[in-house]
Write an enzyme that holds these catalytic residues in place. Structure first.
Site, PDB file in Angstrom:
ATOM      1  CD  GLU A 134      51.713  19.625 -27.184  1.00 23.66           C
ATOM      2  OE1 GLU A 134      52.002  20.459 -26.313  1.00 23.66           O
ATOM      3  OE2 GLU A 134      52.569  19.106 -27.941  1.00 23.66           O
ATOM      4  CD  GLU A 161      50.563  18.733 -19.776  1.00 27.46           C
ATOM      5  OE1 GLU A 161      49.723  19.653 -19.725  1.00 27.46           O
ATOM      6  OE2 GLU A 161      51.482  18.702 -20.621  1.00 27.46           O
ATOM      7  CG  ASP A 165      48.468  23.942 -27.719  1.00 31.03           C
ATOM      8  OD1 ASP A 165      48.647  22.736 -27.523  1.00 31.03           O
ATOM      9  OD2 ASP A 165      47.566  24.597 -27.173  1.00 31.03           O
TER      10      ASP A 165
END
Length: 498
Positions: A297, A328, A482
């Site tokens: 992650e 990201e 998450d």
């Protein structure tokens, strides 16, 4: 009316069974339902109201999302864990006697002015970011002010702990969590989570989550969407100090899946530390049994050399799966010189074609899309506010339709603070027409709201896209990524050895 409800319920059950046996049938049946559902409406002369797009997508998800044939029994998660203090970002900065001004990004925060400028920079973009605060004493004063701020809330924090919490909500799973777990965090963790004694420490690590709402203003700055800015002075997580304990505990725990996070925390500790520590991390991660898939992650980073090292030389080739968001993904291609690396930032909702190009590049250049490659990377779960894409190398993963839809569904419900999707509190913002690539050759694709997972292939990589029903008034944005990755993993299954 009850007869109609029974018919719909039976059809839903039948659809789940049919999907397991023939993935093509649900589309045919859904098309039939689209034409037939008005006939099932209650009689009495009331006007028949066709379902909204949001209602159609939410109903279709219920049918499409089915459990994988083989489920995980044990999942090991590490290694960043902390206590999150969630507070109004603008409110806290005002409480610190800071005045509004212009934004400016800082790779490391050295004082309150750096914090203010970086917060404004990302608030104006509506983008998530995370930074290390170098001055321990000043950070502790800011943390005290945050804890005392009216309405401040305390939660489980850290990617690993948040993923562990989400996985542990499944009663059939046993979850091992390794990370710096202090007394406050240990008290808040799900009882089903196993924490090795070596991971327990006397004090907690605290992270400050500065949230802002969509449309919120401070001075001349205005947030285009709700998001958050995270800061910490966290040396335990910054050094990934629990990593060796984590890897050492795997042999006894014998997991079916390993989830790794926290690499981004090392970036703020300086190049001398991360260069050596990253090598040590790769060495110990490489000791994990080859047959056990590893999910990585990612989180917000600013050092292109560090990201490039993770991408090209060290971490990516030894993990099976990656979870990331649009910030990201763009930083990944900028660091590695991939497609659309010249793009400074996304303009609104990320273009699906550009995202598809970058995902394909990662899997072809740094993953196992090339059968001759020694890389283990075969899966990327990409999530942004309006839609999610699951990109997988053919022959390695199953149940992708359910996995990507389940991730989107949990994003829709959790952002609103609910257990299920409330169609009156969400809005469809995803493009319903898009291209499979930003450049030629490209395929024109459409989202069918009655069957809202669009699939296309490029080479031996399959892409599964589903819209997100975006919460109109999100209660909490922290941990959404998450939860999305955890839910996607819960509904995924490995179909080949890793």
């Amino acid at each position: 009316m009850w007869k109609s409800a029974v018919v719909v319920a039976l059809l839903a059950l039948g659809m789940g069974y049919l999907y397991q046996n023939d993935p093509e049938l649900p589309t045919q049946v859904l098309n039939y339902l689209r034409e037939s559902l008005p006939l099932m409406q209650p009689s009495g002369g009331s006007e028949v109201r066709p379902p909204t797009l949001e209602e159609a997508i939410s109903r279709a998800w219920q049918i499409l999302i089915t459990a994988p044939a083989r489920r995980w029994g044990k999942v090991a998660v590490g290694v960043n864990a902390c206590v999150d203090v969630v507070v109004s970002g603008v409110g806290l900065l005002q409480a610190l006697a800071l005045e509004p001004g212009s934004g400016n990004d800082h790779e490391v925060l050295h004082g309150k002015e750096d914090l203010k400028e970086a917060f404004i920079h990302y608030m104006e973009k509506g983008a998530a970011a995370e930074r290390f605060f170098s001055d321990k004493e000043v950070f502790q004063r800011i943390a005290r002010a945050a804890a005392e701020y009216p309405g401040a809330q305390v939660y489980v924090g850290g990617n690993a702990a948040l993923i562990g919490q989400k996985l542990a909500s499944n009663p059939q799973l046993v979850v091992l969590l390794c990370g710096p777990v202090g007394p406050k965090l240990h008290e808040m963790l799900d009882e089903q989570i196993v924490v090795p004694p070596e991971s327990l420490q006397e004090t907690d690590e605290y992270h400050l989550i500065l949230e802002y709402k969509s449309g919120e203003q401070w001075g001349t700055s205005r947030a285009p969407q709700a998001n958050r800015f995270i800061l910490s002075h966290d040396v335990s997580n910054g050094r990934m100090s629990a990593l060796e304990t984590f890897i050492a505990s795997l042999e006894e725990f014998n997991p079916d899946l390993v989830v790794l996070s926290g690499l981004h925390m090392m970036e703020g500790m300086g190049r001398d530390l991360w260069e050596n520590r990253l090598k040590e991390a790769v060495d110990v991660i490489s000791d994990v049994n080859n047959e056990v898939p590893i999910h990585l992650e990612l989180a917000s980073m600013t050092d292109k050399d560090y990201m490039n090292r993770i991408l090209q030389e060290q971490v990516m080739p030894i993990v099976s799966s990656v979870g990331l968001n649009e910030q990201e993904l763009l930083f990944l291609t900028q660091s590695g010189g991939g497609p659309h690396a010249d793009l400074a930032s996304w303009d609104g909702i990320p273009d699906v074609g550009r995202v598809s190009d970058i995902l394909l590049w990662v899997l072809e250049q740094h993953g196992r899309a090339d059968p001759e490659s020694e890389s283990d990377l075969t899966r990327i779960h990409f999530h942004t506010l309006a839609y999610h894409i699951l990109a997988t190398v053919d022959g390695h993963w199953g149940n992708q339709v359910s996995a990507v839809a389940a991730g989107a569904r949990v994003a829709s419900s959790q952002a609103c603070g609910l257990q299920t999707v409330d169609v009156t509190k969400v809005a469809l913002k995803a493009p319903l027409n898009f291209y499979s690539s930003f450049t030629e050759p490209r395929e024109s694709l459409t989202v069918d709201v009655m069957n809202p997972v669009t699939v296309w292939r490029r080479g031996n990589v399959s892409f599964h896209l589903t819209p997100v029903l975006v919460c109109k008034q999100p209660l909490r944005t922290v941990g959404l990524g998450d939860a999305i990755s955890a839910e996607g993993l819960l509904f995924s299954e490995v179909t080949s050895e890793h």
